[in-house]
Design an enzyme around this catalytic site. Structure first.
Site, mmCIF file in Angstrom:
data_model
loop_
_atom_site.group_PDB
_atom_site.id
_atom_site.type_symbol
_atom_site.label_atom_id
_atom_site.label_comp_id
_atom_site.label_asym_id
_atom_site.label_seq_id
_atom_site.Cartn_x
_atom_site.Cartn_y
_atom_site.Cartn_z
ATOM 1 N N HIS A 349 28.661 86.696 44.162
ATOM 2 C CA HIS A 349 27.976 86.307 43.244
ATOM 3 C C HIS A 349 28.685 85.323 42.118
ATOM 4 C CE1 HIS A 349 24.251 88.308 43.686
ATOM 5 N NE2 HIS A 349 24.769 89.284 44.559
ATOM 6 N N LYS A 535 20.057 84.997 28.222
ATOM 7 C CA LYS A 535 20.873 85.426 29.141
ATOM 8 C C LYS A 535 22.040 86.190 28.660
ATOM 9 C CE LYS A 535 21.156 80.914 30.496
ATOM 10 N NZ LYS A 535 20.983 81.024 31.932
ATOM 11 N N ARG A 536 22.857 86.770 29.334
ATOM 12 C CA ARG A 536 24.209 87.438 28.788
ATOM 13 C C ARG A 536 24.821 86.343 28.029
ATOM 14 N NH1 ARG A 536 25.241 92.833 30.333
ATOM 15 N NH2 ARG A 536 27.044 92.636 29.151
ATOM 16 N N LYS A 541 28.568 80.197 30.054
ATOM 17 C CA LYS A 541 27.212 79.879 29.970
ATOM 18 C C LYS A 541 27.052 79.002 28.623
ATOM 19 C CE LYS A 541 25.557 84.212 31.927
ATOM 20 N NZ LYS A 541 24.136 83.849 33.001
ATOM 21 N N THR A 643 19.109 82.731 37.396
ATOM 22 C CA THR A 643 17.663 83.007 37.878
ATOM 23 C C THR A 643 16.548 82.821 36.591
ATOM 24 O OG1 THR A 643 17.938 85.340 37.580
ATOM 25 C CG2 THR A 643 17.999 84.386 40.019
ATOM 26 N N LYS A 647 12.589 81.294 36.518
ATOM 27 C CA LYS A 647 11.494 82.068 35.762
ATOM 28 C C LYS A 647 10.850 80.879 34.741
ATOM 29 C CE LYS A 647 14.176 86.097 35.683
ATOM 30 N NZ LYS A 647 15.197 86.962 34.770
HETATM 31 C C1 PLP Z 1 16.548 86.988 34.700
HETATM 32 C C2 PLP Z 1 17.081 87.852 33.783
HETATM 33 C C3 PLP Z 1 18.625 87.665 33.832
HETATM 34 C C4 PLP Z 1 19.345 86.354 34.550
HETATM 35 O O1 PLP Z 1 19.575 85.322 33.487
HETATM 36 P P1 PLP Z 1 20.261 84.016 33.851
HETATM 37 O O2 PLP Z 1 20.103 83.068 32.714
HETATM 38 O O3 PLP Z 1 19.878 83.646 35.189
HETATM 39 O O4 PLP Z 1 21.828 84.335 33.558
HETATM 40 C C5 PLP Z 1 19.481 88.381 32.891
HETATM 41 N N1 PLP Z 1 18.982 89.325 32.080
HETATM 42 C C6 PLP Z 1 17.487 89.728 32.128
HETATM 43 C C7 PLP Z 1 16.980 90.696 31.531
HETATM 44 C C8 PLP Z 1 16.718 88.734 33.190
HETATM 45 O O5 PLP Z 1 15.255 89.062 33.306
#
Ligand code: PLP
Length: 802
Positions: A349, A535-536, A541, A643, A647
């Protein structure tokens, strides 16, 4: 399932009476939720039992997905949707004067994961059940989930998330399926009469692993898989000499806390113990079930089960499975090894080197003496086998045990038949760069499986308005096969559809604006561009790049108070690992800039900045349907897939993207004209690494815009950041800007300008939005899980014709 409103109302009212001794008029919201979830559980239990019997009877191969994290979020509506009774229940409750949305709110988010990794595991659980694939989860039932984030004076404060306080209605405790896991002590090998070596043990620490099973209900089918989460307890028959508080405490710690850092290596013993705990318990349960079900001799187990290692945390599956086959089932080393490699598969990952797990040999030796022996034996045999054929250097570079450490990724690759990355670019980097040595040795093992998302949660449930519009335009087939969204392309020139799409987005934005008002007390204009990065919080990022651009817009307005620009609302959501100082500094800075901008009368409503606290699955479900823009701006090569980008696309947001992770495949799907691309490519980044010729200070010195923005961090322009401001300033100058923010800044500003210009043409924007939705079908995790099933696990979908 079939259910009438009348029947539902009867069941629900009965549940309130019999289980909670109350009725609709008197029940509080918590009781209402408890009664409702209890009814829903009864509804799926029959299907669950039926499918378990079917699985035992048919003896088809099943997969067990081992993951140290899951991030399911709330389950009530998901279960209702998948059972096919969401609207029946919604309307039934309405007749009783109850609002389903309010009841659903009460459920705590099941947040036993950090971010993308855990969420992917949960999307896979939903997709596996929904496509009829027999895939079961295996993980840890953490007493405390990921911390709750509070923002106080602009700082992140971490509060415990004791999500189990009001009991979890979905789980089933299976005390009689408990399993013992042992740690430490001494071990030695003794020869038996028939000349086999078997291990003996002394002074081991014993822990009881109790499984809690949660049904993973398939979408409108009869498949219900199992997510098994383990809780650590003290064995009933514990030797008196061990019965002390420290032992109790140690034991309960194993399933107490989720490790709240999703990126960095941390050498804590507890983490390694957790990893062995759920690996050993999970594999023992699988083998026990296999034997009690008398499926076939143990030597054939590879035809009946597949075990997936999600990132390296469960890599101990390899030596533990070997131990079980060798020591407890009497197989020869050669047989056991052959089976293990066939059974195991592994997903990588990340390529961030600080996230690659390594354990000190000494620690593994002390905590897991037998496992340590087996790992060394695996390593030694492989070396001996390869030596006549390949160079010593290549062997050394790929060894599991070297420099006093156990390399978990190496163990996972060597001990499995498949290693996959999570987006094309990432898989290429693994083959060409990061795992190139392994690729030379085992080229056939490497493959790509681009991530996906469960569109049931991320569209059907979270964006009811858009779902309804899609039904009206193209029918409902997309609900079962997301690629059917392609039909929407036919409406690209249809003015009415474009207007309706825009109207749906506006309504969603009004809902989010109300939520922002409620949570942050900030008034935002729903007509503004909603530009979102959730995101985190991590340096790679590049939330900070987004911040630099916001500051640029702010200074533009300050310089030119009459500046005409499309109003923008920037929305952030992000948790920082508690020990990640730099990430926390960025959160503080965002919050202080927010105060500065939002309260500046000159700005009016041209610019707003909102940091929404406690980002989690439920908050994501509220934000994403309302987004116009999703920020996916990691430095090229750093984000394995992402991911949230998928979305956003599915919900009609346009992506502001670097050529990183799955952004590249999103661009290929939606077309260059429907996405905003900027920044260095992966190859350009690697070129800088090779030549070592990046000089951030030069950019700071020579680019007046950058100069002014960076100075704002240290000259008092941004208030209340006396510690954080200089830290960030230094990272971008003295420490040479590790993630090339300054290098990408100008192009980012250019792309943002393009975005603004497109937004001015509302029709063109709606068309681009439509194209994003229409081409997002391939990012369904139904597609992903089917690829795993076919290429890696060799398992079949359940046929619904009985
Ligand atoms: C989808 C999702 C992530 C992943 O987000 P990225 O932008 O791909 O890092 C992290 N936390 C939550 C709560 C999510 O729904």
């Amino acid at each position: 399932m079939k259910l009438s409103k009348t029947q539902f109302r009867k069941d629900f009212e009965q549940s309130l009476t019999s289980e909670f001794a109350t009725d609709v008029a008197k029940a509080g919201i918590t009781e209402t939720f408890a009664a409702l979830s209890s009814v829903v559980k009864q509804y799926y239990t029959q299907i669950w039992q039926g499918d378990n019997q079917y699985k035992d009877r048919s003896q088809k191969k099943q997969t067990y997905y081992f993951s140290i994290e899951f991030l399911p979020g709330k389950m009530l509506k998901s279960n209702l949707l998948n059972l096919g009774i969401l609207s029946t229940v919604r309307e039934g409750l309405q007749e009783l004067g109850i609002d389903l949305e309010k009841v659903a709110q009460v459920e705590p988010d099941m947040a036993i994961g950090n971010g993308g990794l855990g969420r992917l595991a949960s999307c896979f659980m939903d997709s596996a059940a929904s496509t009829g694939l027999p895939v079961n989860g295996n993980g840890i039932r953490y007493r405390y989930g990921l911390f709750k984030q509070k923002i106080i004076d602009g700082y992140q404060v971490e509060l415990p998330d004791s999500w189990l306080n009001n009991v979890n209605p979905w789980e089933v405790r299976r005390a009689d399926k408990a399993i013992e896991v042992t740690f430490g002590g001494e071990t030695w090998l003794e020869e038996t009469e028939d000349g086999r070596l078997i291990p003996r043990y002394r002074n081991q620490e014993r822990v009881l692993a109790v499984p809690y099973d949660t049904a993973m209900v398939g979408f409108e089918n009869t498949r219900v898989n199992n997510m098994c989460l383990w809780r650590s307890e003290v064995p009933q028959d514990l030797d008196v000499k061990f019965q002390n508080m420290e032992y109790m405490r140690q034991t309960s710690m194993l399933s107490a806390e989720l490790y709240p850092d999703d990126s960095n290596y941390d050498g804590r013993l507890l983490r390694l113990k957790q990893e062995y705990f759920f690996v050993s318990a999970g594999l023992q349960r699988i083998i026990r079930h296999y034997k009690s079900n008398k499926i076939a001799p143990i030597a054939q187990i590879a035809d009946y089960i597949a075990v997936h290692i999600n990132d390296t945390h469960p890599a101990l599956c390899v030596p533990e499975f070997m131990r079980l086959l060798l020591d407890e089932n009497g197989l020869s080393w050669e047989q056991a090894w052959d089976i293990t490699v066939k059974v195991m598969s592994y997903t990588n990952h990340t390529i961030l080197s600080e996230a690659l797990e390594k354990w000190p040999e000494e620690m593994v030796h002390t905590l897991l003496p037998r496992i340590y022996q087996i790992i060394n034996e695996i390593d030694k045999r492989r070396t001996d086998e390869l030596l006549p054929h390949v160079g010593a250097e290549l062997i050394h570079k790929t060894r599991i045990v070297k420099d006093g450490q156990i390399h978990m990724a190496n163990l996972a690759i060597i001990g499995s038949h498949s290693t996959n990355g999570v987006a094309k670019l990432h898989s290429d980097i693994l083959k060409d760069v990061e795992l190139h040595d392994f690729y030379q040795l085992y080229p056939e093992r490497f493959n790509n499986k681009t991530n996906g998302i469960a569109d049931r949660r991320w569209l059907q449930i979270s964006n009811a308005r858009l779902s309804k519009l899609l039904d009206e335009k193209i029918g409902k087939s997309w609900r079962h096969d997301l690629v059917k969204l392609e039909a929407l392309k036919d409406f690209r020139e249809d003015t009415e559809t474009l207007k309706q799409l825009a109207a749906v987005k506006l309504e969603n934005k009004k809902d989010l604006a109300a939520l922002i008002k409620e949570k942050n007390g900030i008034e935002v204009n729903p007509e503004a561009i909603f530009d979102v990065q959730i995101k985190r919080l991590h340096a790679y990022k590049r939330q900070l790049l987004n911040v630099l651009h916001i500051l640029k817009l702010y200074f533009d307005i300050k310089d030119q108070p009459d500046l005409e620009m499309v109003p923008r609302v920037f929305i952030f959501g992000a948790k920082a690992a508690p020990g990640y100082h730099y990430a926390k500094a960025i959160i503080k800075v965002i919050n202080e800039i927010a105060v500065m901008i939002n309260e500046d009368a000159v700005v009016k409503d041209r610019l707003k900045l909102v940091f929404m606290e406690n980002y989690n699955v439920s908050l994501a479900e509220a934000i994403i349907p309302a987004a116009d823009v999703g920020e996916q701006i990691s430095l090229a090569s750093k984000e394995a897939s992402g991911t949230s980008n998928m979305k956003f696309m599915l919900n009609g947001a346009l992506t502001m993207a670097t050529l990183d992770g799955a952004n590249i495949e999103i661009k290929e799907a939606c077309g260059d004209e429907n996405i905003f691309i900027f920044g260095l490519t992966k190859d350009e980044v690697y070129e800088y690494y090779k030549n070592g010729n990046y000089n951030a200070r030069d950019i700071y010195e020579q680019n007046p815009v950058v100069h002014r923005i960076l100075n704002a961090f240290i000259d008092g322009t941004i208030p209340n950041i006396t510690n954080e401001g200089p830290e960030i300033f230094e990272s971008l100058t003295a420490f040479n800007d590790e993630y090339f923010l300054l290098r990408d800044f100008n192009d980012y500003v250019r792309a943002q300008k393009d975005l603004e210009n497109l937004y001015r043409d509302q029709r063109a924007w709606a068309q681009a939005s439509l194209m994003n939705i229409a081409t997002s079908g391939i990012f369904s995790s139904d597609r992903t899980i089917r690829q795993y099933a076919k290429d890696i696990w060799f398992i079949e979908e359940k046929s619904e014709e009985v």
